[in-house]
Write a protein that holds these residues in place. Sequence first.
Motif, PDB file in Angstrom:
ATOM      1  N   ARG A   1       0.825  -1.206   0.000  1.00 59.65           N
ATOM      2  CA  ARG A   1       0.000   0.000   0.000  1.00 59.65           C
ATOM      3  C   ARG A   1       0.863   1.261   0.000  1.00 59.65           C
ATOM      4  O   ARG A   1       0.346   2.352  -0.157  1.00 59.65           O
ATOM      5  CB  ARG A   1      -0.891  -0.027   1.235  1.00 59.65           C
ATOM      6  N   CYS A   2       2.184   1.096   0.213  1.00 66.37           N
ATOM      7  CA  CYS A   2       3.031   2.283   0.382  1.00 66.37           C
ATOM      8  C   CYS A   2       3.700   2.754  -0.893  1.00 66.37           C
ATOM      9  O   CYS A   2       3.857   3.949  -1.097  1.00 66.37           O
ATOM     10  CB  CYS A   2       4.138   2.010   1.396  1.00 66.37           C
ATOM     11  N   THR A   3       4.173   1.835  -1.731  1.00 59.78           N
ATOM     12  CA  THR A   3       5.162   2.227  -2.744  1.00 59.78           C
ATOM     13  C   THR A   3       4.602   2.454  -4.138  1.00 59.78           C
ATOM     14  O   THR A   3       5.293   3.010  -4.981  1.00 59.78           O
ATOM     15  CB  THR A   3       6.231   1.132  -2.901  1.00 59.78           C
ATOM     16  N   GLY A   4       3.405   1.978  -4.420  1.00 60.09           N
ATOM     17  CA  GLY A   4       2.922   2.048  -5.797  1.00 60.09           C
ATOM     18  C   GLY A   4       3.659   1.076  -6.718  1.00 60.09           C
ATOM     19  O   GLY A   4       3.519   1.148  -7.933  1.00 60.09           O
ATOM     20  N   TYR A   5       4.469   0.202  -6.135  1.00 63.86           N
ATOM     21  CA  TYR A   5       5.160  -0.912  -6.817  1.00 63.86           C
ATOM     22  C   TYR A   5       6.318  -0.490  -7.727  1.00 63.86           C
ATOM     23  O   TYR A   5       7.119  -1.322  -8.120  1.00 63.86           O
ATOM     24  CB  TYR A   5       4.184  -1.797  -7.620  1.00 63.86           C
TER      25      TYR A   5
ATOM     26  N   PHE B   1      -1.163   5.806   7.104  1.00 56.00           N
ATOM     27  CA  PHE B   1      -1.845   6.732   6.191  1.00 56.00           C
ATOM     28  C   PHE B   1      -2.924   7.549   6.908  1.00 56.00           C
ATOM     29  O   PHE B   1      -3.895   7.960   6.298  1.00 56.00           O
ATOM     30  CB  PHE B   1      -2.441   5.983   4.993  1.00 56.00           C
TER      31      PHE B   1
ATOM     32  N   GLY C   1       9.071   8.017  -3.517  1.00 59.05           N
ATOM     33  CA  GLY C   1       8.260   6.921  -2.985  1.00 59.05           C
ATOM     34  C   GLY C   1       6.943   7.435  -2.424  1.00 59.05           C
ATOM     35  O   GLY C   1       5.896   6.815  -2.603  1.00 59.05           O
TER      36      GLY C   1
ATOM     37  N   GLN D   1       4.767   8.283  -5.401  1.00 63.94           N
ATOM     38  CA  GLN D   1       4.260   7.087  -6.080  1.00 63.94           C
ATOM     39  C   GLN D   1       3.200   6.374  -5.247  1.00 63.94           C
ATOM     40  O   GLN D   1       2.184   5.913  -5.777  1.00 63.94           O
ATOM     41  CB  GLN D   1       5.436   6.139  -6.376  1.00 63.94           C
ATOM     42  N   GLY D   2       3.435   6.317  -3.941  1.00 63.14           N
ATOM     43  CA  GLY D   2       2.463   5.655  -3.075  1.00 63.14           C
ATOM     44  C   GLY D   2       1.149   6.409  -3.031  1.00 63.14           C
ATOM     45  O   GLY D   2       0.067   5.814  -3.062  1.00 63.14           O
TER      46      GLY D   2
ATOM     47  N   ALA E   1      -0.694   5.770  -6.264  1.00 63.11           N
ATOM     48  CA  ALA E   1      -1.323   4.440  -6.325  1.00 63.11           C
ATOM     49  C   ALA E   1      -2.607   4.424  -5.504  1.00 63.11           C
ATOM     50  O   ALA E   1      -3.621   3.856  -5.928  1.00 63.11           O
ATOM     51  CB  ALA E   1      -0.343   3.376  -5.825  1.00 63.11           C
TER      52      ALA E   1
ATOM     53  N   LEU F   1      -0.827  -1.357 -12.488  1.00 65.85           N
ATOM     54  CA  LEU F   1      -0.184  -0.050 -12.590  1.00 65.85           C
ATOM     55  C   LEU F   1       0.987  -0.055 -13.554  1.00 65.85           C
ATOM     56  O   LEU F   1       1.645  -1.074 -13.723  1.00 65.85           O
ATOM     57  CB  LEU F   1       0.334   0.381 -11.209  1.00 65.85           C
TER      58      LEU F   1
ATOM     59  N   LEU G   1       5.453   4.716 -12.262  1.00 58.76           N
ATOM     60  CA  LEU G   1       4.860   5.994 -11.879  1.00 58.76           C
ATOM     61  C   LEU G   1       5.974   7.042 -11.872  1.00 58.76           C
ATOM     62  O   LEU G   1       6.827   7.048 -10.980  1.00 58.76           O
ATOM     63  CB  LEU G   1       4.201   5.873 -10.502  1.00 58.76           C
TER      64      LEU G   1
END
Lengths: 158, 769
Positions: free
Chosen positions: A137-141, B269, B656, B659-660, B663, B698, B701
């Motif tokens: 959930r943190c990095t956006g992969y 979060f 990071g 990007q997070g 997402a 995805l 990013l």
Amino acid sequence: MAKHHVQTTINGDPIEFLCDTEETLLDVLRNQLNMTGTKEGCSTGDCGACSVTVDNRLVCSCLMLGVEANGKKIGTIEGLASGDKLHPLQQKFLEHAALQCGVCTPGFLVASKALLEKNSNPTETEVRYWLAGNLCRCTGYDKIVRAVMDAAHEIRSA
Amino acid sequence: MQDKAKSPMSSEFSVVGTRPVRPDGVDKVTGRARFGADLNLSGQLTGAVLRSPHVHARVLKIDVSQALALEGVKAVVTQKDFAPQVNSTTAFGEGTLNLMHMLTNVLAGDKVLFHGHPIAAVAATNAAVAKRALKLIKVDYEVLPHVIDVDEAMALGAPLLFPDMITEGVKPAPTTPSNIAKRIDIVLGDVEAGFKVADVIIERSFKTAPVHQGYIEPHACVATVSEDGQAELWVSTQGHWIVRMLCAKLLGWDINKIKVTAAEIGGGFGGKTVVYLEPLALLLSQKSRRPVKMVMSREDVIRATGPTSGSSMTVKIGATNDGRIVAGEALLKYQAGALPGSPVGPGCMCAFAPYDLPNVKVTGYDVVSNRPKVAAYRAPGAPISEYAVEAVVDELAATLKMDPIEFRLKNVAKQGTKAAYGPKFGPVGMAESLEAAKASAHWRTPLGKNQGRGVAAGFWFNIGGETTVSLVLNEDGTLGLTAGTPDIGGLRASLCMMASEELKVPLEKIRVQIGDTNQLGYNFLTGGSRSTFSSGMATVEAARDIKKEAVRRAAKLWELPEEAVEWDSGSGSVRPAGPNAGKHTPMTLVDIARIAGKTGGPIVGYSRLNAHGAAPSFACHIADVEVDPETGKASIVRYTAIQDAGRAIHPSYVEGQYQGGVAQGIGWALNEEYIYGTDGKLQNAGFLDYRIPVASDLPMLDTIIIEVPNPTHPYGVRGVGETCIIPPLAAISNAMSMATGVRFAELPMSPPKVLAALDKARAANTAKM
Ligand code: FES
Ligand code: FES
């Protein structure tokens, strides 16, 4: 009911434990063997935080019973580094900042290792689909995928 | 992007702007790092929570006697075991705090307000016994009618959650109760006058679904209370001082009785800024005198913690033909969940903040309904209102036949702009972000079939607040840094880098830890994009404190007045200055550490401050979306996030964050939602059906870091963690309308909804032919 006696191998070490029928391998690892590197994010097979290998097959340890480990070879995050040498995947995750909170990281590393053992030269798409069972959930992969590709490259050229 | 290069504007620094490996990294790639659920104490019990099977019901009676009688059950608690709380709301961090509401959220009192609402808790020798005990707790309910939707909750005659709730913020005060907890009004200039001179006015209504923070680590804690009442709590939290304060207040204990240690935290979060299990574990441990561990299931996390608000909104914006926005008006209705306190306040404040507007009017409503009480989620409230505004801004630009970036630039907030919510902005990076978007390769790349490109702006305040940091100079000249804001994504790395930069001590000579609540003065939480800003500011101050002390010690040794000794920042040493220059060999911190004992004792740099001047961060995102006309499924094919970081201490972790946030924003825009049945029960309380983006959803990013330094931070840092979740919602919605020719006004834009909209448009087109 009496507990089951299970003999297994974890990260190369022979291990014996007693467990109840309904205890998952994840419960056994975390609560009995104190191997808490393997994480629990859902216990329903949806997040991949509990990834381990069983006879070299990638498995969600929350979906497998402890008794099923009998006679099997289990691989966990604790077995990735050898001595003081990190596995190239671990090193690349650090260099690429592929973790933020880090709770998904053990699962991603175990899953990525299983991928590279099957396919030493995966495309970005192959990496993304292989890791689609691991939630972060943190990095956006982005940095995770880069780290895996870079590690694959390093392992190939080693 | 992956090179070790410094960020472009950081040339005056040698460490800041580089990308070293984080100090806690090895622990986190080897499984060694201990998260909330990774601690076990000897004699530990398992705690479990009984939750309401009803959506809305009066609690007539709770009988715990059978549960208590079960062998292996050591304690049972209900709301009666807590200290009584008063119903009063105070400002708190990024939101508000009402202890009576918080207690009601931890354990229900005379009513249960949502499906899954906790009602009692037990501690037993193991999980199986605890589970059996829960079944033995007998609760008599009187089921009441429920309401889930925000517009329905506001309607006359809706079932009331609180029969005495009179809307705050309305004058004169209403005479009848409702589900509207509060009304908020923000006014700048005169919107009526503004709309009169507008050539084009667009007004649209929007709906957004509640979404969950979705941290991968469920809530977890271990509490142990000794016979003399001294308590220790190990917990996954964004703020252990906050947990300590909340638990002390709910339990009626002195603060000094509770020591809280922050475990490694597996994502928050915003969702781990309040307490759920912690007071229960403490109380169960106090009753049983045994350590109590509590871990939430994923289902309970989704059903009963977080999420953020769903909403219903109307936005109206007017502009002149030359592209100047003359008035903006918004009506924002936010779901608070079962207890008041939605982030509609910041939603109102942020709505038009990216722009320099003469006339703004925003009205917000905080509305309760039978859902879990919302918790903060990354830029609480802002993604929702800014989504609606940015969608209308986009439509206005299209109507005026203007480029969407040019249109935004024409109205952009800049230094000196008076925001509708009050302050005048200092130097900010909104225009720079838009210019960078315009200049990017992405913006000029041609689109393929069924593809569309959208842009959107974003704004978040960022906060500062109370902070304490200590920096110990060890006997050998190495350093021990202790900060009090949990490290959720690379904070330790950034703090070490700032200390290293300031003192010219190599990174590997600095050991950093997150201290427990007994080791430092008060620290506000990791949230509001404040930890690198505030703990960073305090780290730099603590390092400067060390320098001052080093000068003092050298002066003492050299028998010179302090003014005759200076810190040489080039070499990181102290040396005699002025007429005495060259008379003594300069001393490094290693030398100073060696003489610490005989010149006055241990050397500790310390900083305790209330960090003011957190400067806002602005962003502009570009999203390319492809929509499958057969299925309505939207895929993100390319994405670029451009955002002002003030100064990127560790660019990888700034990227990071971007990007997070992107997402999560993509999930919010396309997929994530709380789905309720008519029975008022959540139908998708699991990661299988509450589907957050996975790797195969995805693309890479891309990020562009803008650096407009924040003048109030010694290194120019702005918070970066929150703004980045704001623009994706509208950028994707705007891209979808370009791809399909249909304007969307509801989130998530999930395939069935998109397909229905496409079918409707196709039918209308056929009818015209
Ligand atoms: S814990 Fe096993 S998949 Fe989530
Ligand atoms: S790094 Fe936090 S979930 Fe992946």
